[in-house]
Design a protein around this motif. Structure first.
Motif, PDB file in Angstrom:
ATOM      1  N   GLN A  61     -11.503  -3.711   2.916  1.00 21.21           N
ATOM      2  CA  GLN A  61     -11.855  -2.797   1.816  1.00 21.21           C
ATOM      3  C   GLN A  61     -10.607  -2.257   1.125  1.00 21.21           C
ATOM      4  OE1 GLN A  61     -14.326  -0.062   3.985  1.00 21.21           O
ATOM      5  NE2 GLN A  61     -16.227  -1.142   3.496  1.00 21.21           N
TER       6      GLN A  61
ATOM      7  N   GLU B  30     -12.466  -2.222   7.408  1.00 25.76           N
ATOM      8  CA  GLU B  30     -11.704  -1.202   6.672  1.00 25.76           C
ATOM      9  C   GLU B  30     -10.467  -1.820   6.025  1.00 25.76           C
ATOM     10  OE1 GLU B  30     -12.873   2.646   9.500  1.00 25.76           O
ATOM     11  OE2 GLU B  30     -11.203   1.334  10.023  1.00 25.76           O
TER      12      GLU B  30
ATOM     13  N   SER C  70      -9.400  -3.180  -2.715  1.00 22.66           N
ATOM     14  CA  SER C  70      -9.115  -2.081  -3.639  1.00 22.66           C
ATOM     15  C   SER C  70      -7.705  -2.212  -4.227  1.00 22.66           C
ATOM     16  CB  SER C  70      -9.260  -0.750  -2.901  1.00 22.66           C
ATOM     17  OG  SER C  70      -8.914   0.313  -3.737  1.00 22.66           O
TER      18      SER C  70
END
Length: 521
Positions: free
Chosen positions: A469, A466, A473
């Protein structure tokens, strides 16, 4: 074909370390070599590179190869990561047809490991890699060679696919064991039945007198019947002896430990870090930091080499100003310095000496780390480096603590040991704070990430996957903002060039284009 090895045998004293029948390496092969500590992976690479000569057998090389060794020269002011990176660069620039790399990610931080991955993904030659980094093996390998008791078994696919195939093999063995046990039980029951019948066949039927039996020939009849039954029983015994034995698959037992103050620390804040700067001499590693950790959390500290991970770990251990642990906390520190071990004592004596746990639980933990039965009575002095690391971890793990601090715990461990370590920590009810560059290990254990980047400490509540990610981003958004800004500037310069051309504007235009191209790489 780049390389061929035929009937290799290599001994260490009286132990046959390598015994391979036929190995081949083809152009563009991507091979991961795995196996337990001390099984001979480094020796096999040295044999294939012809740095060592086998007792028997032959290595035929049909292309130029380079060996990237595990132990690099350290008589330098450079860091371990810099030394490793230098060796990699010097080896890759030679562009060998076959690269033999022994733990190439040693001392590299995550950023440099990912850089090396990309380099090797673009690599046109073949390679054989020894690595305990499973993400690295997954990203690069299409074949896994498993070295076990001197022999190589080949599996197609990357490391995860190899693990899947091993699980299928385990289930097949379970099924084979069940069939073996069923057949064995049937034969044993049949044998008992035949022996009982044979025993009854010696007795005369009821209401038959001795004189009647003599007249009717009952005794010879029953003796003959008994003989046949004995022959059948003997045939069943022979089938039992010839029944191919199948070993039972060992299932790791569950571990439930009694931790000190467990009821008072679980889910509560057990560590507060307030206004703690990271400064070494005149160098600022991070600015004033603040974060909290709750009892039972698994916190991974990550960041590039030299960012201050070990410095932060030392501050926590020494409980420097601004670092507050709850009175309920009992800390155990696991480091690569193995001075907590007594070399003249056995594995079991070492681990038991600081533990209040039952011996059965201690032996279960040791079995998880692949110290089975009589192994626990071995003296620590005869163990390899990797085995000593496992004993040191076991000693910390079962001691009278509820919080474990660890600095690079997976260094020097084979893949099975790393996975065993993961399993133990996943089931551990206490708090774990650790430094690691092993991405799969972080993902498997941590539920919080503390990153040290650009002189800032940032706490992320979630898994490593997580965290990555969110990071990707954020980077994409930043890159998009830069790209839009560059395009605006390029449009502005173009419009001015069309009205009033000049060398200065042309130079600025070319510079902006170069920046845009660099951004798009």
């Amino acid at each position: 074909m780049l390389l061929e090895a035929i009937e290799l045998k290599y001994y260490v004293k009286d132990r046959l370390l390598i015994k391979t029948e036929h190995l081949q390496v083809q152009a563009k092969d991507r091979i991961g070599l795995v196996g337990r500590n001390g099984c001979g992976k480094t020796t096999l690479l040295e044999l294939l590179a012809q740095k060592k000569q086998p007792e028997s057998g032959k290595v035929h090389s049909y292309a130029n190869s380079e060996l990237l060794p595990q132990l690099k020269k350290t008589n330098t002011t450079k860091s371990g990561g810099e030394v490793t990176q230098d060796y990699i660069n010097q080896t890759l620039v030679k562009k060998p047809d076959l690269l033999l790399a022994d733990e190439p990610t040693t001392n590299l931080d995550t950023e440099h490991i990912e850089k090396l991955e990309k380099q090797l993904q673009r690599w046109q030659g073949a390679f054989i890699l020894v690595s305990h980094d499973r993400e690295f093996l997954d990203a690069l390998c299409t074949t896994i060679w498993e070295l076990n008791e001197g022999k190589i078994k080949e599996y197609k696919g990357n490391y995860s696919e190899y693990v899947t195939q091993k699980e299928i093999e385990r289930k097949q063995q379970e099924s084979a064991y069940e069939q073996y046990e069923k057949k064995k039980q049937q034969l044993e029951e049949a044998l008992v039945l035949k022996e009982q019948k044979a025993a009854r066949a010696t007795k005369l039927p009821k209401k038959t007198s001795a004189s009647e039996a003599k007249i009717t020939g009952a005794k010879p009849y029953f003796a003959n019947k008994q003989k046949k039954l004995r022959q059948t029983a003997k045939a069943i015994e022979t089938r039992l002896e010839k029944l191919e034995k199948v070993e039972k698959v060992k299932e790791p037992p569950a571990i439930k430990m009694n931790l000190p103050n467990e009821e008072t620390f679980t889910g509560r804040i057990v560590l507060r870090v307030e206004d703690v700067p990271g400064v070494v001499g005149k160098r600022v590693l991070w600015h004033s930091a603040h974060f909290q950790v709750k009892g039972g959390d698994k916190l991974a500290i990550i960041g590039p080499n030299g960012s201050g991970k070990t410095t932060l770990m030392k501050k926590l251990i020494q409980q420097k100003q601004g670092i507050y642990f709850s009175p309920a906390v009992k800390i155990g520190y696991f480091s690569q310095n193995l001075d907590i071990l007594q070399l003249d004592q056995s594995i079991l004596e070492n681990v038991r000496s600081t533990s209040t746990q039952e011996e059965s639980l201690i032996r279960t933990v040791l079995a998880r780390l692949h110290f089975f039965r009589e192994d626990v009575y071995k003296n620590v002095s005869v163990l390899s480096g990797g085995e000593r690391v496992k004993v040191a971890f076991a000693k910390i793990f079962v001691s009278d603590i509820n919080t474990i601090l660890m600095d690079e715990p997976t260094n020097f461990l084979d893949l099975q040991a790393v996975e065993a370590l993961e399993s133990l920590l996943q089931g551990y009810a206490g708090t774990v704070i650790f430094v690691s560059h092993d991405r799969r290990f972080i993902e498997s254990v941590a539920n919080q990430i503390l990153s040290i980047e650009k002189q800032e400490l940032k706490l992320f509540d979630g898994s490593y996957k997580e965290y990555k990610q969110v990071n990707i981003s954020t980077k994409r958004d930043t890159l998009e903002d830069k790209r839009l800004l560059l395009e605006t500037k390029i449009t502005d310069v173009l419009s001015r060039l069309s009205i009033e051309p000049s060398q200065e504007l042309e130079a600025e235009f070319q510079q902006l284009l170069a920046e845009k191209r660099k951004l798009e790489l």
